[in-house]
Design an enzyme around this catalytic site. Structure first.
Site, mmCIF file in Angstrom:
data_model
loop_
_atom_site.group_PDB
_atom_site.id
_atom_site.type_symbol
_atom_site.label_atom_id
_atom_site.label_comp_id
_atom_site.label_asym_id
_atom_site.label_seq_id
_atom_site.Cartn_x
_atom_site.Cartn_y
_atom_site.Cartn_z
ATOM 1 N N ASP A 1 12.933 -6.396 16.233
ATOM 2 C CA ASP A 1 13.605 -5.620 15.183
ATOM 3 C C ASP A 1 13.940 -4.225 15.686
ATOM 4 O O ASP A 1 13.634 -3.225 15.042
ATOM 5 C CB ASP A 1 12.733 -5.555 13.932
ATOM 6 C CG ASP A 1 13.533 -5.159 12.693
ATOM 7 O OD1 ASP A 1 14.758 -5.379 12.695
ATOM 8 O OD2 ASP A 1 12.948 -4.634 11.736
ATOM 9 N N GLY B 1 0.805 -1.203 0.000
ATOM 10 C CA GLY B 1 0.000 0.000 0.000
ATOM 11 C C GLY B 1 0.843 1.260 0.000
ATOM 12 O O GLY B 1 2.054 1.226 -0.193
#
Length: 646
Positions: free
Chosen positions: A496, A388
């Site tokens: 992360d 997107g």
């Protein structure tokens, strides 16, 4: 003498005529043979070429040529001799990184709930690394194709010895494979990252004197490309994929079929090596036994409908004396009843995945049913990816600015995972997390996800272009630890942590973003999926051991070094060499240890402990004396503004 020889010749001829077919017989046999076309043997299909890769004490042998090239380019022969186990770890890890091209990570996540997709590989590589995979071809065909899997003993196995340790490599010539799967060749070294940042309105106020980071000396282009994050939300990930299959049936069993094994337990056990990883796979292969031990072997006969045990007999022995006093034994065999079939032990299966229609129905219950076009005014596009586009938007009737991610829901590959992350973000909110605000579903396909927007960009721009002092570093670490403490308390591992995923506001706010790698674990349990970014990755993940929330602490320590040096350790090395160095060295060198305070050195030492059981947790670090040096967050504002102006 001649008469004897001629007699022997006549005898041989006579015997030959007896046992040799006549011409008529030959003709008859030829008529009965099928035509040559019917006897043609087809070409092999779905072939798998096996290559054994070993280490002879001097060098690795048997590797496909593309892998030999990348190995010799990135790791010298001296380093290979120094620690061959670290080379094996690096090869296996780097091979898995070739699984598939990097895709946009925002809102595409490993579910923090139980999900069979969580055991796939999600390690990020730079865009340059994955881009070259499409363009490289192997000249040796399938035998040396980079789809070859490299397998070796796991990190917990015995060290390599001469001639006795092998890796198992395989390449398939299946014509149904896509080009991206066939051409996953180790890539050239990545290019340097850009230090450019989007321009904002010029700041006219008085700015205190900054300490710009001294420029790096000229280096060969081996730096990975950093992501350019102009705002808060556009980040990337790889979408995991798994294959479903069922274990083989139990021999001799007529019970109900065994349901498919969960994909996080299923492997392709085509070799007897301890693991099997390939440039197409970024996950470790674990041997899982599917057979059940039933004791005796049961054979059945269908003639009389009787069932006989092949290894057991029930008999009554009767001794009878004959006239001569000899004894004979008569065995009367008693047929046992049919044996009961042993129960099939079935693993508890995970819940079935939702269908697209079910996901859509649940999503409709979460989203705001109104039309977002009347509430949000799109200003500019700040990010785009496979899933997107991210926009900056103004909220109608106010001065608030938000980030809006718009996605075509019907084309999302992991709709259920997308639904799960929206649920989780809606549930877990914290001042130091980039929070979910609301979502909309327009015309059953146009999905809007509204998030916090931080105009200051990510921490990477600040640490690369300026030099923070210990008080400012402590302030950033303290805010990140608050967010991690919140996540860990809810059994969520971020997985992360790095400067790219720390976003800054123009007022000095510090927030963690990119929940795409988050995973939820039960208290006390551990995971063993390989996720994260290699330069910030903890040794236990890199060595594919089980891990828990302590992996975030290691990554936080690496990010602290990043704020000191302007880059994480080994960033100037190629990815394969960096993985090798992390596997070999464990704790990285603190280059400026002599310039740092004792409190800061101690903080780093507690974060960068190789043994996760000895590594500090968020509670201990939040009480650490180093964080008492933290300056107010407003001290970051001049640095953020200076970076945005450049």
């Amino acid at each position: 003498m001649s008469t004897s020889k001629s007699s022997k010749v006549r005898i041989r001829n006579f015997i030959g005529r007896i046992f040799s077919p006549s011409d008529k017989d030959k003709d008859r046999d030829d008529e009965m043979k099928p035509s040559s076309s019917a006897m043609d043997i087809s070409q092999p299909y779905n072939t798998v070429h096996r290559v054994h890769v070993g280490y002879d004490g001097q060098k690795f042998s048997g590797l496909p040529q593309p892998w030999m090239d990348i190995l010799l380019r990135d790791i010298s022969l001296a380093d290979q001799k120094k620690d061959p186990n670290a080379v094996v770890t690096a090869l296996k890890f780097y091979a898995q990184s070739m699984k598939e091209n990097e895709k946009t990570k925002f809102m595409t996540t490993n579910s923090v709930f139980t999900n069979s997709d969580d055991d796939d590989v999600d390690v990020q590589l730079t865009g340059q690394v994955t881009e070259h995979l499409r363009n490289l071809q192997c000249s040796n065909g399938s035998a040396t194709s980079p789809s070859t899997s490299v397998s070796a003993s796991s990190s917990s196995a015995r060290p390599l010895t001469n001639g006795n340790n092998h890796l198992s490599t395989a390449s398939s010539t299946d014509t149904s494979l896509s080009l991206s799967e066939r051409n996953n060749v180790p890539s050239p070294a990545p290019v340097p990252y850009s230090e450019s940042a989007p321009q904002l309105k010029t700041f006219t106020g008085e700015t205190p004197k900054l300490h710009p980071r001294s420029p790096f000396p000229p280096q060969p282009p081996v730096l990975p490309q950093r992501s350019k994050t102009a705002s808060a939300v556009a980040t990337t990930t790889t979408n995991p994929t798994t294959s479903n299959g069922a274990p083989p049936p139990v021999p001799g069993s007529k019970g109900p079929p065994v349901p498919p094994k969960p994909s996080h337990l299923k492997i392709a056990s085509s070799t007897v090596s301890s693991g099997c990883s390939s440039p197409q796979q970024y996950s470790s292969a674990r041997s899982v036994g599917n057979s059940l031990s039933n004791g005796s072997v049961v054979s059945t006969t269908s003639s009389d409908g009787d069932v006989q045990l092949s290894n057991k007999e029930n008999s009554n022995d009767k001794s009878v004396g004959d006239k001569n006093g000899n004894t004979t034994t008569n065995k009367t065999t008693v047929e046992p009843p049919p044996p009961e079939e042993p129960p099939v032990r079935v693993r508890a299966s995970h819940r079935e995945k939702l269908s697209d229609s079910e996901v859509l129905n649940q999503l409709r219950e979460i989203v705001n049913p109104s039309n977002p076009l009347g509430k949000y005014e799109m200003k500019k596009q700040i990010g785009v990816g496979a899933s997107g586009t991210v926009f900056v938007a103004n909220v109608a009737g106010s001065t608030d600015v938000v980030a809006v991610k718009r996605m075509a829901f019907k084309t999302q590959p992991k709709k259920e995972m997308l639904l799960t992350e929206i649920k989780v973000m809606k549930q877990y909110r914290h001042p130091n997390l980039v929070n979910y605000i609301e979502s909309y579903l327009v015309d059953a396909d146009d999905l809007w996800v509204v998030m916090d927007y931080l105009e200051g960009g990510n921490l990477t721009d600040v640490v690369v272009k300026t030099e923070l002092d210990e008080g400012q570093i402590a302030a950033v670490l303290q805010e990140c630890l608050k967010a991690l403490h919140f996540l860990h308390r809810h059994s969520i591992v971020h997985r992360d942590i790095k400067s790219d995923n720390v976003l800054l506001g123009m007022n000095g706010e510090v927030k963690l973003t990119d929940m795409g790698f988050c995973a939820q674990i039960q208290p006390g349990s551990k995971r063993d999926t390989v996720v994260g970014t290699p330069y910030w990755m903890s040794p236990e993940i890199l060595n594919k051991k089980q891990y828990n929330y302590k992996v975030d602490i290691w990554s936080l320590g690496i990010m602290a070094l990043e704020m000191i040096d302007g880059e994480p350790p080994y960033l100037r090395e190629t990815p394969l060499k960096a993985i090798y160095l992390i596997a070999q060295n464990g704790k990285p060198e603190i280059k400026q240890r002599d310039r740092l305070s004792s409190e800061f050195n101690n903080f780093l030492d507690k974060c960068l402990v190789v043994d996760p059981d000895q590594r500090a947790d968020t509670t201990e670090l939040l009480a650490h004396p180093f964080l008492k040096k933290a300056k107010p967050l407003s001290s970051l504002i001049p640095y953020i503004r200076a970076v945005r102006e450049k």
